[in-house]
Scaffold this active site. Structure first.
Site, PDB file in Angstrom:
ATOM      1  N   GLU A   1       0.821  -1.204   0.000  1.00 30.99           N
ATOM      2  CA  GLU A   1       0.000   0.000   0.000  1.00 30.99           C
ATOM      3  C   GLU A   1       0.864   1.268   0.000  1.00 30.99           C
ATOM      4  OE1 GLU A   1      -4.196  -1.445   1.890  1.00 30.99           O
ATOM      5  OE2 GLU A   1      -2.714  -0.710   3.324  1.00 30.99           O
TER       6      GLU A   1
ATOM      7  N   GLU B   1      -6.220  -7.882  -0.950  1.00 31.65           N
ATOM      8  CA  GLU B   1      -6.864  -7.799   0.366  1.00 31.65           C
ATOM      9  C   GLU B   1      -8.348  -7.513   0.157  1.00 31.65           C
ATOM     10  OE1 GLU B   1      -5.058  -5.180   3.185  1.00 31.65           O
ATOM     11  OE2 GLU B   1      -3.053  -6.032   2.943  1.00 31.65           O
TER      12      GLU B   1
END
Length: 606
Positions: free
Chosen positions: A181, A256
């Site tokens: 991320e 995710e």
């Protein structure tokens, strides 16, 4: 004849070693699908972390993954447990990530590996080791040279453990994530390219990928590596985003997908009903999209390894020890209604003729009769030699990663006023001549109390707990612990401090002595024993206790706190034994509490 026998013995020994002489596979990116040995392969993956599961239970959790229909598991690798101190690596016991991967291979599961030095994961410092903050000028997630040097040393050590386990070397690791991320943090493409080269130099020569939230992928993707997505389940939108940043091609991987969420101290327990997510899972699998559930099984963040959230718009929020996550597999590794609902969806997408194994029965759970604590030691009685300094020193200055530090100074009494602790990280008990004068809590913005100093020489003690370093956002570089600025009494800075380290990293090494009566409401260590006829999972009911930490048979099971939501502490049956078991409780604010029991079900809500 003797030589022939020796050759045969060596051959069979070699074949019995997990991962030895395994057939090599190819794993590649097709235009719209993953290709395993040149055949379309859809990953149905679930995240579970080796460090959050007792090593003795890894295999059981993997069998449960197979029973739900997963063909792959994902795991982070945590730098701060693999290199807890600079240059000192630990790949033993529960930290043996290679053994975790090999166990998955033995259970016919593929692995998606996420060893990017930054992991977030509701984990202390986002996975970074505390000692990076002692390297002057070091800047994490950047091209700063000191950071890159430490990062490279860690990746090289990790590569020796895991590079041979990649699918193209006969192992079961399909893909490796090079950053986590990053688009929510920065957008430096040169930094990402350096990451890729470090991974390749460490031996990770397989398929690399990045993963970002949908709104951040433009900042975080790395050309030439697959841009995976987080937090999205709309197939059309997934295809659009991946094609935009992957030269008009797939395959499509949601790294995710969140069917639940985590908890922090003082917040409600998060529960998401399975029916809210079954349709989304079905639509993604029907569209041929590969999915990683975060989390399939959360487990427990034991010891002092929980992280915390903090930004300019919200208070400091340390996460709880239970990482149950309302995941399909609960904290103890048992199937939940969500597990069964997702299993039903996955069954619809199995290849013709393939069936799922039966769901194993729930693990046995036991109650533990009231534990009577027969030995009590005051925390002021276990102090070692202090570090003496005019100004306050942080945990990092003291070369202490986690736990507690007691700050002590003396001053002339006979006055009353405001005692202010500037830069408190994160929770403090204040004592004046051994009597508790107040509690300060960073979560609530508490940094000062009004006190009255008695006549004469006064001993001021401030016991500070590190509640977890921030694991997400811009404050990764502002993560030192203890008292990070100064202490004022009526606006005058107090100096000449003694600092006592209390890392509590080896509870068996703590000396035993009687509680000192002169300390009123001081924290205590209570030791007790309980006998078991049979073992099983249990949950210590901490609802009548205040705040502290629990060890059973030497294992640090994590924190408890009456602010909730967590009211129990999970005790893995694998760490209990028939006969005598030892328990130690550090109680900070209710030292008079002395009775504890184990129950058969968890309580994760107030």
């Amino acid at each position: 004849m003797r030589n022939i026998c020796a050759i045969i013995v060596v051959f069979f020994m070699a074949c019995s070693i997990p991962g030895y002489a395994q057939p090599r596979h190819s794993f590649a990116l097709g235009d719209s699908v993953f290709l395993l040995d040149n055949r379309p392969f859809q990953m149905i993956c679930g995240e579970m972390h080796y460090a959050r599961i007792p090593r003795e239970a890894w295999r059981q959790r993997m069998k449960m993954a197979k029973a739900m229909g997963l063909n792959t598991i994902g795991t982070y690798v945590f730098w701060n447990i693999q290199e807890p101190e600079k240059g000192k690596f630990d790949f033993s016991g529960n930290n043996d990530i290679a053994a975790f991967v090999r166990t998955a291979q033995e259970e016919s599961l593929w692995v998606v590996l996420r060893p990017s030095p930054y992991v977030c994961a509701e984990w202390e410092f986002g996975g970074y080791p505390y000692w990076l903050q002692n390297e002057n000028g070091l800047v994490v997630r950047s091209k700063e040279q000191k950071y890159l040097n430490e990062y490279k040393q860690y990746l090289m050590a990790l590569g020796k453990q895991l590079a041979p386990l990649q699918v193209n070397h006969g192992g079961n690791i399909l893909m490796i994530q090079v950053e986590n991320e990053y688009g929510s943090y920065g957008d430096n493409r040169e930094y990402l390219e350096i990451n890729r080269k470090i991974f390749q130099k460490a031996g990770f020569d397989g398929l690399l990928f990045t993963a970002d939230q949908a709104n951040d992928v433009a900042r975080g993707f790395l050309p030439g590596s697959l841009p995976a997505l987080n937090g999205i389940d709309n197939p059309q939108r997934i295809r659009q985003l991946v094609r935009r940043y992957n030269n008009g091609k797939g395959p499509y991987y949601v790294a995710e997908w969140y069917p639940a969420w985590f908890d922090w101290w003082g917040s409600p327990h998060h529960v998401v009903p399975p029916e809210k997510y079954t349709a989304q899972l079905d639509s993604m699998l029907s569209a041929g999209i590969s999915v990683n559930m975060y989390m399939f099984h959360g487990g427990t963040t034991r010891g002092f390894m929980n992280g915390a959230n903090y930004n300019d718009k919200s208070p400091y929020e340390p996460q709880i020890s239970s990482y149950d996550y309302d995941a399909p597999l609960d904290e103890a590794g048992n199937a939940t209604p969500k597990f069964m609902a997702f299993r039903s969806v996955i069954q619809k997408h199995l290849p013709p003729g393939q069936t799922l194994p039966d769901v194993p029965a729930a693990k046995p759970a036991i109650s533990i009769d009231d534990i009577q604590f027969r030995e009590t030691t005051g925390i002021f009685n276990i102090l070692s030699s202090p570090k003496i300094n005019q100004r306050l020193l942080t945990f990092e200055d003291l070369h202490q990663a986690y736990g507690f530090v007691l700050y002590r100074t003396k001053l002339n009494g006979g006055a009353k006023g405001k005692l202010a602790v500037m830069g408190l990280r994160d929770y403090a008990l204040v004592f004046i001549n051994g009597r508790r004068a107040g509690i300060l809590d960073r979560r609530l913005g508490d940094s000062s109390i009004n006190v009255e100093m008695p006549q004469g020489s006064v001993t001021l003690d401030i016991l500070v707990e590190n509640l977890g370093r921030i694991n997400f956002g811009p404050y990764l570089l502002n993560n030192k612990k203890g008292i990070t600025q100064k202490v004022l009494f009526n606006n005058q800075e107090l100096e000449n401090w003694q600092m006592f380290s209390l890392p509590l990293d080896d509870i068996n090494a703590i000396k035993r002595s009687a509680a000192a009566k002169k300390y009123t409401e001081a924290p205590v260590l209570r030791r007790g024993n309980f006998n078991l006829v049979k073992t099983g999972d249990s949950y210590l009911d901490m609802s009548r206790w205040g705040k502290g930490v629990v060890w059973v048979n030497g294992y640090n099971l994590g924190r408890y706190w009456n602010v909730g939501p967590q009211q129990t502490i999970y005790v893995p049956g694998e760490w209990l034994k028939p006969g005598n078991n030892e328990i130690v409780v550090l109680e900070l604010i209710k030292p008079q509490q002395a009775i504890l029991r184990g129950i058969e079900k968890p309580s994760l809500s107030n």
